[in-house]
Design a protein around this motif. Structure first.
Motif, PDB file in Angstrom:
ATOM      1  N   GLU A  88       6.399   1.836  -4.606  1.00 19.89           N
ATOM      2  CA  GLU A  88       7.821   1.668  -4.310  1.00 19.89           C
ATOM      3  C   GLU A  88       8.074   2.102  -2.876  1.00 19.89           C
ATOM      4  O   GLU A  88       7.634   3.187  -2.466  1.00 19.89           O
ATOM      5  CB  GLU A  88       8.669   2.520  -5.252  1.00 19.89           C
ATOM      6  CG  GLU A  88       8.865   1.855  -6.601  1.00 19.89           C
ATOM      7  CD  GLU A  88       9.334   2.833  -7.655  1.00 19.89           C
ATOM      8  OE1 GLU A  88       9.874   3.892  -7.292  1.00 19.89           O
ATOM      9  OE2 GLU A  88       9.139   2.541  -8.847  1.00 19.89           O
ATOM     10  N   ALA A  89       8.779   1.273  -2.115  1.00 23.23           N
ATOM     11  CA  ALA A  89       9.073   1.625  -0.719  1.00 23.23           C
ATOM     12  C   ALA A  89      10.332   0.892  -0.277  1.00 23.23           C
ATOM     13  O   ALA A  89      10.756  -0.079  -0.896  1.00 23.23           O
ATOM     14  CB  ALA A  89       7.901   1.275   0.178  1.00 23.23           C
ATOM     15  N   GLU A  90      10.905   1.394   0.810  1.00 22.02           N
ATOM     16  CA  GLU A  90      12.137   0.809   1.360  1.00 22.02           C
ATOM     17  C   GLU A  90      11.910  -0.636   1.791  1.00 22.02           C
ATOM     18  O   GLU A  90      12.729  -1.511   1.577  1.00 22.02           O
ATOM     19  CB  GLU A  90      12.592   1.608   2.590  1.00 22.02           C
ATOM     20  CG  GLU A  90      12.877   3.065   2.352  1.00 22.02           C
ATOM     21  CD  GLU A  90      14.338   3.303   1.971  1.00 22.02           C
ATOM     22  OE1 GLU A  90      15.196   2.549   2.460  1.00 22.02           O
ATOM     23  OE2 GLU A  90      14.595   4.226   1.179  1.00 22.02           O
ATOM     24  N   ASN A  91      10.778  -0.860   2.449  1.00 25.77           N
ATOM     25  CA  ASN A  91      10.488  -2.215   2.921  1.00 25.77           C
ATOM     26  C   ASN A  91       8.974  -2.415   2.985  1.00 25.77           C
ATOM     27  O   ASN A  91       8.201  -1.490   2.741  1.00 25.77           O
ATOM     28  CB  ASN A  91      11.125  -2.454   4.294  1.00 25.77           C
ATOM     29  CG  ASN A  91      10.663  -1.436   5.313  1.00 25.77           C
ATOM     30  OD1 ASN A  91       9.458  -1.212   5.459  1.00 25.77           O
ATOM     31  ND2 ASN A  91      11.601  -0.800   5.998  1.00 25.77           N
ATOM     32  N   GLU A  92       8.579  -3.629   3.323  1.00 23.28           N
ATOM     33  CA  GLU A  92       7.158  -3.969   3.269  1.00 23.28           C
ATOM     34  C   GLU A  92       6.340  -3.181   4.290  1.00 23.28           C
ATOM     35  O   GLU A  92       5.206  -2.791   4.006  1.00 23.28           O
ATOM     36  CB  GLU A  92       6.980  -5.477   3.483  1.00 23.28           C
ATOM     37  CG  GLU A  92       5.558  -5.911   3.164  1.00 23.28           C
ATOM     38  CD  GLU A  92       5.354  -7.404   3.169  1.00 23.28           C
ATOM     39  OE1 GLU A  92       6.281  -8.141   2.792  1.00 23.28           O
ATOM     40  OE2 GLU A  92       4.251  -7.841   3.546  1.00 23.28           O
ATOM     41  N   ASP A  93       6.912  -2.933   5.456  1.00 17.25           N
ATOM     42  CA  ASP A  93       6.194  -2.179   6.485  1.00 17.25           C
ATOM     43  C   ASP A  93       5.828  -0.775   6.005  1.00 17.25           C
ATOM     44  O   ASP A  93       4.701  -0.309   6.188  1.00 17.25           O
ATOM     45  CB  ASP A  93       7.052  -2.061   7.747  1.00 17.25           C
ATOM     46  CG  ASP A  93       6.715  -3.145   8.755  1.00 17.25           C
ATOM     47  OD1 ASP A  93       5.841  -3.990   8.439  1.00 17.25           O
ATOM     48  OD2 ASP A  93       7.323  -3.152   9.837  1.00 17.25           O
ATOM     49  N   LEU A  94       6.810  -0.106   5.369  1.00 17.11           N
ATOM     50  CA  LEU A  94       6.555   1.241   4.870  1.00 17.11           C
ATOM     51  C   LEU A  94       5.533   1.221   3.737  1.00 17.11           C
ATOM     52  O   LEU A  94       4.659   2.094   3.657  1.00 17.11           O
ATOM     53  CB  LEU A  94       7.864   1.879   4.400  1.00 17.11           C
ATOM     54  CG  LEU A  94       8.784   2.368   5.534  1.00 17.11           C
ATOM     55  CD1 LEU A  94      10.123   2.804   4.976  1.00 17.11           C
ATOM     56  CD2 LEU A  94       8.124   3.525   6.292  1.00 17.11           C
TER      57      LEU A  94
END
Lengths: 84, 84
Positions: free
Chosen positions: A50-56
């Motif tokens: 789970e992450a804020e966005n794909e980069d993270l």
């Protein structure tokens, strides 16, 4: 938070002998599959993150590979991410 | 004869407990990567195969998976082929 599925391949580096792969290449001949050469055997790891966005998400998976999943002296890794 | 590269994933079936994956999921928490869940660990196999065409190559790789690379009781497999 977005949920991503990561598919990671961890493979022995090209310069490193892969005795398991060599043994299986030999077994292919005994099975009549002489057309198959150069087998290399590594690990495939699937995980959810789970992450804020794909980069993270990519950064976290990279960190997991470097610190736990792959031995960078003998193995190299690559991975792909997709949203689930 | 054309040369193909096959990339095969052999994974424990969903119904099957994966103790190695469970252990690594636990270790992620210790590393501060609590966002990572549901790790499953299988094998990744790369091999080269020579065949007349892609269909025949696919059949041979399928045969290799069924007879040697995967234990179909506990594992499932998938693969992709590309020309080299």
């Amino acid at each position: 938070m977005t949920k991503f599925q990561a598919e990671i391949d961890v493979m022995p580096k090209k310069e490193i002998l892969d005795p398991q792969g060599k043994a299986v290449t030999g077994s292919m001949k005994n099975l009549g599959l002489e057309e198959i050469h150069n087998i290399r055997i590594g690990k495939h790891i699937s995980l959810e993150i789970e992450a804020e966005n794909e980069d993270l998400a990519r950064q976290k998976v990279d960190q997991a590979c470097k610190s736990l999943l792959a031995n960078l002296i003998m193995e190299s890794y690559s991975f792909s991410l997709r949203t689930v």
